[in-house]
Design an enzyme around this catalytic site. Structure first.
Site, short mmCIF file in Angstrom:
data_model
loop_
_atom_site.label_atom_id
_atom_site.label_comp_id
_atom_site.label_asym_id
_atom_site.label_seq_id
_atom_site.Cartn_x
_atom_site.Cartn_y
_atom_site.Cartn_z
N SER A 41 28.17 -23.22 33.65
CA SER A 41 27.34 -24.26 34.56
C SER A 41 27.44 -23.61 35.62
CB SER A 41 28.17 -25.61 34.46
OG SER A 41 27.42 -26.20 35.31
N HIS A 89 23.75 -22.78 32.26
CA HIS A 89 23.50 -24.32 32.17
C HIS A 89 23.11 -24.63 33.76
CE1 HIS A 89 24.20 -28.48 30.71
NE2 HIS A 89 24.75 -28.67 31.87
N ASP A 117 22.71 -27.76 36.39
CA ASP A 117 22.81 -29.15 36.63
C ASP A 117 22.00 -29.77 37.85
OD1 ASP A 117 24.69 -30.16 34.36
OD2 ASP A 117 26.04 -28.84 35.42
N MET A 140 20.97 -33.12 40.11
CA MET A 140 21.56 -34.26 40.24
C MET A 140 20.96 -34.78 41.55
SD MET A 140 25.69 -33.67 40.03
CE MET A 140 26.35 -32.90 38.70
N HIS A 190 19.66 -29.34 32.70
CA HIS A 190 20.17 -30.66 32.54
C HIS A 190 19.94 -31.56 33.69
CE1 HIS A 190 24.18 -33.41 32.13
NE2 HIS A 190 23.04 -34.11 31.68
N MET A 231 20.11 -34.83 35.87
CA MET A 231 20.75 -35.90 35.85
C MET A 231 19.83 -36.88 37.09
SD MET A 231 24.50 -34.55 35.34
CE MET A 231 23.99 -32.85 35.58
N MET A 276 27.59 -35.73 26.76
CA MET A 276 28.47 -35.87 27.78
C MET A 276 30.01 -36.02 27.48
SD MET A 276 26.57 -34.75 30.32
CE MET A 276 28.08 -34.84 31.60
N ASP A 282 29.17 -30.88 27.05
CA ASP A 282 29.05 -30.96 28.36
C ASP A 282 30.34 -31.70 29.30
OD1 ASP A 282 28.51 -30.27 30.95
OD2 ASP A 282 26.48 -31.27 31.07
C1 DX5 Z 1 28.54 -32.64 34.96
C2 DX5 Z 1 27.85 -31.65 34.60
C3 DX5 Z 1 28.53 -30.50 33.84
C4 DX5 Z 1 29.60 -29.91 34.77
C5 DX5 Z 1 30.42 -29.20 33.85
O1 DX5 Z 1 27.97 -33.77 35.31
O2 DX5 Z 1 26.77 -32.04 33.74
O3 DX5 Z 1 27.72 -29.75 33.42
O4 DX5 Z 1 29.00 -28.70 35.46
O5 DX5 Z 1 31.62 -28.72 34.55
P1 DX5 Z 1 33.03 -28.61 33.89
O6 DX5 Z 1 32.80 -27.77 32.78
O7 DX5 Z 1 33.86 -28.02 35.10
O8 DX5 Z 1 33.50 -29.99 33.52
ZN ZN Z 2 25.52 -30.66 32.54
#
Ligand code: DX5
Ligand code: ZN
Length: 216
Positions: free
Chosen positions: A7, A32, A34, A36, A65, A67, A136, A174
């Site tokens: 990620s 990956h 993310d 947000m 991903h 969010m 998740m 994830d």
């Molecule tokens: C959390 C993200 C994850 C995050 C995972 O909201 O969707 O992808 O980056 O990080 P780790 O592996 O540190 O839990």
């Molecule tokens: Zn993620």
């Protein structure tokens, strides 16, 4: 053979190119990414300019991903920013079926992410349209959180739904993935493991990636 998706959220943004090139040379399979928005989750990660910098250097598929609320407003932009797999949250999608079709019409694989409190059964009527079920295993918003054990039960439920529906969807886990649970997750039926903190906080990320991949 399962896939490992480090990620980018846990990368060093001051040395993003270096960290992306490290993943390029590693045994990892996907990036990956993310996204947000500070509304769907209590954190803001980064947007298109940073994602385009990732796209510029990454030599492996971008597994994005979202969010964010109303993700459908930005499908075209994420396609243009290099997304190969685009996952949206079930909880943020009023018209999930339509959104899945739109993602696929743009030439991307369509994923659906479920928060820890959302049962797998909500996917009963869309599983045939889904390429990736993203479970998740922490509450979304931050890297480095503790893995939620109930996830194993959800993997079994997702696997059962996929087999029963003749779906080809992959199961992605994830949050909180590390060397201590990767093997158990793969044995439980996970096809893709995301790892942020485990990879980027490691003193030797390449060897951590190798160790994680050996569970395939
Ligand atoms: C959390 C993200 C994850 C995050 C995972 O909201 O969707 O992808 O980056 O990080 P780790 O592996 O540190 O839990
Ligand atoms: Zn993620």
């Amino acid at each position: 053979m399962f896939k490992l998706a480090p990620s980018v959220l846990s990368a060093d943004f001051g040395n993003l190119q270096r960290d992306i090139e490290m993943i390029n040379t590693s045994e990892a399979d996907w990036f990956h990414v993310d996204i947000m928005d500070g509304v769907f989750v209590p954190n803001i990660s980064f947007g298109f300019p940073v994602m385009k910098a990732v796209q510029k250097h990454a030599k492996k598929p971008l597994d994005v991903h979202l969010m964010i609320v109303q993700p459908e407003r930005y499908f075209q932009e994420f396609k243009d920013a290099g997304a190969e797999i685009l996952s949206i949250h079930y909880e943020a999608s009023t018209h999930l079926h339509r959104s899945l079709q739109n993602i696929k019409q743009l030439g991307m694989k369509a994923g659906v992410a479920l928060n820890p409190h959302t049962p797998v059964s909500v996917l009963e009527d869309t599983i045939g349209d889904i390429d990736l079920v993203l479970l998740m295993s922490v509450n979304p918003g931050f890297g480095g959180q503790k893995f939620i054990e109930n996830t194993y039960k959800k993997i079994a439920q997702a696997k059962e739904l996929i087999l029963r529906s003749n779906s080809k969807a992959l199961i992605e886990i994830d949050g909180g993935v590390s060397e201590s649970n990767a093997e158990k997750l793969v044995k439980a039926g996970a096809d893709v493991l995301v790892a942020g903190n485990a990879v980027f906080s490691s003193p030797d990320p390449l060897s951590t990636i190798r160790q994680l991949k050996q569970f395939a």
